[in-house]
Design a protein around this motif. Structure first.
Motif, PDB file in Angstrom:
ATOM      1  N   GLU A 200       0.819  -1.206   0.000  1.00  0.00           N
ATOM      2  CA  GLU A 200       0.000   0.000   0.000  1.00  0.00           C
ATOM      3  C   GLU A 200       0.858   1.263   0.000  1.00  0.00           C
ATOM      4  O   GLU A 200       2.011   1.257   0.415  1.00  0.00           O
ATOM      5  CB  GLU A 200      -0.910   0.004   1.232  1.00  0.00           C
ATOM      6  CG  GLU A 200      -1.868  -1.173   1.299  1.00  0.00           C
ATOM      7  CD  GLU A 200      -2.707  -1.148   2.558  1.00  0.00           C
ATOM      8  OE1 GLU A 200      -2.414  -0.313   3.426  1.00  0.00           O
ATOM      9  OE2 GLU A 200      -3.637  -1.956   2.648  1.00  0.00           O
ATOM     10  N   ASN A 201       0.249   2.333  -0.467  1.00  0.00           N
ATOM     11  CA  ASN A 201       0.798   3.681  -0.330  1.00  0.00           C
ATOM     12  C   ASN A 201       2.154   3.873  -1.007  1.00  0.00           C
ATOM     13  O   ASN A 201       2.966   4.678  -0.561  1.00  0.00           O
ATOM     14  CB  ASN A 201       0.921   4.054   1.157  1.00  0.00           C
ATOM     15  CG  ASN A 201      -0.413   3.979   1.870  1.00  0.00           C
ATOM     16  OD1 ASN A 201      -1.442   4.336   1.316  1.00  0.00           O
ATOM     17  ND2 ASN A 201      -0.387   3.499   3.105  1.00  0.00           N
ATOM     18  N   LEU A 202       2.402   3.149  -2.082  1.00  0.00           N
ATOM     19  CA  LEU A 202       3.656   3.343  -2.811  1.00  0.00           C
ATOM     20  C   LEU A 202       3.555   4.615  -3.642  1.00  0.00           C
ATOM     21  O   LEU A 202       2.651   4.768  -4.456  1.00  0.00           O
ATOM     22  CB  LEU A 202       3.946   2.144  -3.712  1.00  0.00           C
ATOM     23  CG  LEU A 202       5.223   2.234  -4.549  1.00  0.00           C
ATOM     24  CD1 LEU A 202       6.435   2.364  -3.645  1.00  0.00           C
ATOM     25  CD2 LEU A 202       5.356   1.013  -5.439  1.00  0.00           C
ATOM     26  N   VAL A 203       4.489   5.529  -3.432  1.00  0.00           N
ATOM     27  CA  VAL A 203       4.551   6.770  -4.192  1.00  0.00           C
ATOM     28  C   VAL A 203       5.633   6.605  -5.248  1.00  0.00           C
ATOM     29  O   VAL A 203       6.813   6.525  -4.933  1.00  0.00           O
ATOM     30  CB  VAL A 203       4.873   7.967  -3.283  1.00  0.00           C
ATOM     31  CG1 VAL A 203       4.970   9.253  -4.105  1.00  0.00           C
ATOM     32  CG2 VAL A 203       3.824   8.099  -2.186  1.00  0.00           C
ATOM     33  N   TRP A 204       5.221   6.511  -6.506  1.00  0.00           N
ATOM     34  CA  TRP A 204       6.182   6.291  -7.583  1.00  0.00           C
ATOM     35  C   TRP A 204       7.041   7.531  -7.771  1.00  0.00           C
ATOM     36  O   TRP A 204       6.550   8.654  -7.777  1.00  0.00           O
ATOM     37  CB  TRP A 204       5.461   5.960  -8.884  1.00  0.00           C
ATOM     38  CG  TRP A 204       4.801   4.624  -8.868  1.00  0.00           C
ATOM     39  CD1 TRP A 204       3.481   4.363  -8.692  1.00  0.00           C
ATOM     40  CD2 TRP A 204       5.442   3.361  -9.010  1.00  0.00           C
ATOM     41  NE1 TRP A 204       3.249   3.007  -8.715  1.00  0.00           N
ATOM     42  CE2 TRP A 204       4.437   2.360  -8.908  1.00  0.00           C
ATOM     43  CE3 TRP A 204       6.765   2.963  -9.200  1.00  0.00           C
ATOM     44  CZ2 TRP A 204       4.722   1.005  -9.001  1.00  0.00           C
ATOM     45  CZ3 TRP A 204       7.055   1.613  -9.295  1.00  0.00           C
ATOM     46  CH2 TRP A 204       6.039   0.648  -9.203  1.00  0.00           C
ATOM     47  N   PRO A 205       8.357   7.338  -7.931  1.00  0.00           N
ATOM     48  CA  PRO A 205       9.245   8.489  -8.086  1.00  0.00           C
ATOM     49  C   PRO A 205       9.297   8.973  -9.527  1.00  0.00           C
ATOM     50  O   PRO A 205       8.885   8.282 -10.459  1.00  0.00           O
ATOM     51  CB  PRO A 205      10.603   7.927  -7.663  1.00  0.00           C
ATOM     52  CG  PRO A 205      10.541   6.494  -8.113  1.00  0.00           C
ATOM     53  CD  PRO A 205       9.097   6.063  -7.905  1.00  0.00           C
TER      54      PRO A 205
END
Length: 597
Positions: free
Chosen positions: A65-70
């Motif tokens: 969950e909550n992966l912020v793609w760079p």
């Protein structure tokens, strides 16, 4: 305790998060001192959409969950994002039996990961200390209290002793602090003079050799004034090479009777050249050691002045000497200016392969990774690769066919001649020609080498397949190992090498030159004589052609044998290169020289 406590030779600084940032447990970020700019992302929109959809499905399966793609356009690079605190303890200590005859071991060292890490020495000290602790032994690490060490990263830090230690005709007031780093007891020595001042472990404004001469004596002085009598004093590299001389010719005649001395040589290239008058500053008569059977630097015999070698003196005066792999032991007995000294001391010279700290290097628990994985469930490795590709602006693979054809090669190293600079530069070109991607992460202490690689970075970093990052970042190194399909270690010589072992731990297949510890840990996939050991690709020459054959074989295997490649990933991840496996050999060595008291 958090792994955000690094004291590095590269230029990092700590600064608070801006008020607008989302708060978290640890409110600090690394700021890289150079203005590093990654070019915009180069890839087809359809490839991104398909890849993102596939990866989103993978994340749902992993309950991630909550992966912020760079993005390469992010104001803060993805490796400088906030990470949760990481309490390091042995990940498999519950499965380690306790040894029957327990020892007290004191490591005296210039480095310790993570608080004072420059190279592999710091990793080895921490990993070996933790492994011995897990077996029930008492272990302390004595370390200079470098000005650059962040005190708040040391648990339960407290002043335990104030005493004086001799140097150059004076008794220098000194503080000793006790604390805990990653579960390991640490004693930090802080003199009142200017030794160990500066913003990095090495390279302060003081005389480095004299500072370590003082440190070696002040550690023994602390043991004497506190009545501390360990079974073993384990010294590392030239920086502490004078301690065995000081022990046997001074402190053993005073009150320290019990300890015996083990020296580990991590790299024979660094020998501690020392003038006789410099050694005399720590209270010994330097002229006494200027003989061939003691500490004279053989290369300077007949010169004016003749000089000493602290490393040679340490070899002669230690009860046991170890180096960091069996093959490197053989190599050092056959060549190099210390070979004759080592041959004369062959009966106490051992080759013990380093391990890796599997608590710190564990893809299943690594806080720096966007997705966890292990040998049984390694879908998260695909996410890590995609994450790094997006963050660095590398082209993304077209995953519509379900087949990944673009291997990612990483090379994480100090950019020095030992590491095969000409082969690294060739690999950058060749990997691109083969349709792969490559990331080089490392610093060049030599300005000429740095300039050369800056030119390569300017040439390649605007494209979509090569990134040359002239810096050091512990966080990014973890991510790169996790993202990599292959890890390249083309060293001219390599006493042990950790990159190939860490790479395997993270599912990266090694491509290495057959030398030193690389030859002891990597076995060629095409070697039919040892199929059960096969885990990578080796080459023996130092020419471009030799490396080219290894790269060609690795790329062909990756693209033409996907099921075999998957099996190889699982196989290398299960290879046990842990300190828990190899620490027993050090325990046996300690026991062979200990004195019953």
């Amino acid at each position: 305790m958090t792994l955000k406590s690094y004291c590095l030779s590269s230029s990092f600084s700590l600064f608070p998060l801006p008020k607008s940032s989302k708060p978290c447990k640890n409110h600090f970020l690394y700021s890289y001192s150079h203005n590093f700019k990654i070019p915009p992302l180069h890839c087809k929109a359809s490839a991104v959409q398909v890849g993102a959809a596939e990866l989103e499905d993978s994340m749902n399966k992993l309950d991630f969950e909550n992966l912020v793609w760079p993005s390469p356009d992010d104001e803060i690079p993805f490796w400088q994002r906030e990470f949760p605190s990481w309490e390091i303890s042995s990940d498999d200590s519950s499965n380690v039996g306790k040894d029957p005859d327990l020892l007290h071991v004191v490591h005296v060292t210039a480095e310790m990961a993570p608080i004072a890490k420059v190279g592999g020495l710091g990793d080895v000290v921490t990993g070996l200390a933790r492994a011995c602790l897990s077996r029930g032994h008492k272990v302390d690490v004595m370390l200079p209290f470098y000005e650059c060490i962040q005190r708040h990263y040391i648990k339960d830090l407290m002043l335990i002793s104030t005493y004086s230690s001799y140097f150059n005709g004076d008794w220098v007031p000194t503080n000793a602090y006790r604390g805990e780093v990653s579960g390991i007891p640490v004693i930090l020595v802080e003199p009142s003079n200017n030794f160990f001042k500066g913003q990095s472990v090495y390279g302060g404004s003081y005389d480095e050799l004299e500072a370590y001469l003082f440190f070696s004596r002040t550690c023994l002085e602390w043991m004497q004034v506190t009545g501390t009598q360990p079974d073993i004093i384990h010294v590392h590299e030239w920086q502490t090479g004078s301690l065995p001389l000081l022990y046997w010719d001074m402190y053993h005649d005073l009150s320290l009777k019990k300890p015996r001395i083990v020296l580990t040589i991590h790299n024979m290239e660094h020998y501690g050249e020392c003038r006789q008058e410099q050694l005399s500053k720590c209270g010994l008569d330097g002229s006494i050691y200027a003989t061939e059977d003691k500490a004279i630097d053989d290369r300077t015999i007949g010169h004016n002045p003749e000089r000493l070698s602290l490393l040679k003196g340490g070899i002669v005066y230690s009860n046991a000497v170890a180096t960091v792999s069996p093959t490197y032991l053989k190599e050092t007995l056959c060549s190099g200016w210390l070979a004759s000294t080592l041959i004369r001391n062959r009966d106490k010279y051992y080759g013990i392969l380093n391990g890796i700290d599997t608590a710190m290097w564990n893809p299943a628990t690594d806080i720096f990774l966007p997705a966890a994985f292990d040998a049984d469930k390694f879908q998260g490795k695909k996410i890590c690769k995609h994450f790094v590709q997006r963050g660095l602006g590398l082209a993304l693979e077209d995953s519509s066919s379900g087949i990944h054809q673009v291997p990612l090669v990483v090379c994480i190293t100090r950019l020095v001649a030992q590491k095969g600079l000409h082969l690294i530069t060739y690999a950058i070109q060749r990997v691109e020609e083969l349709g792969g991607q490559m990331v080089v992460l490392g610093k060049a202490p030599d300005g000429r080498v740095e300039k050369e690689f800056e030119g390569l970075a300017n040439l390649h970093n605007q494209g979509s397949s090569i990134r040359i990052l002239l810096m050091y970042s512990e966080e990014l190194s973890h991510m790169l190992y996790a993202a990599a399909d292959m890890v390249l270690v083309p060293s001219m010589y390599e006493p042990c090498g950790l990159a190939q072992m860490i790479g395997m731990r993270y599912g990266a297949v090694p491509i290495v030159r057959k030398t030193g510890g690389l030859a002891d840990t990597v076995f060629d996939i095409d070697d039919g004589l040892q199929p059960e050991l096969a885990n990578g690709f080796l080459f023996e020459g130092i020419d471009h052609g030799s490396l080219n054959l290894a790269l060609d074989r690795a790329f062909s295997y990756y693209r033409e044998k996907p099921s075999e490649w998957t099996a190889t990933i699982q196989k290398v991840m299960r290879v046990d290169n842990s300190w828990n496996k190899t620490a027993g050999k050090y325990i046996d060595l300690y026991n062979s020289i200990r004195v019953e008291w």
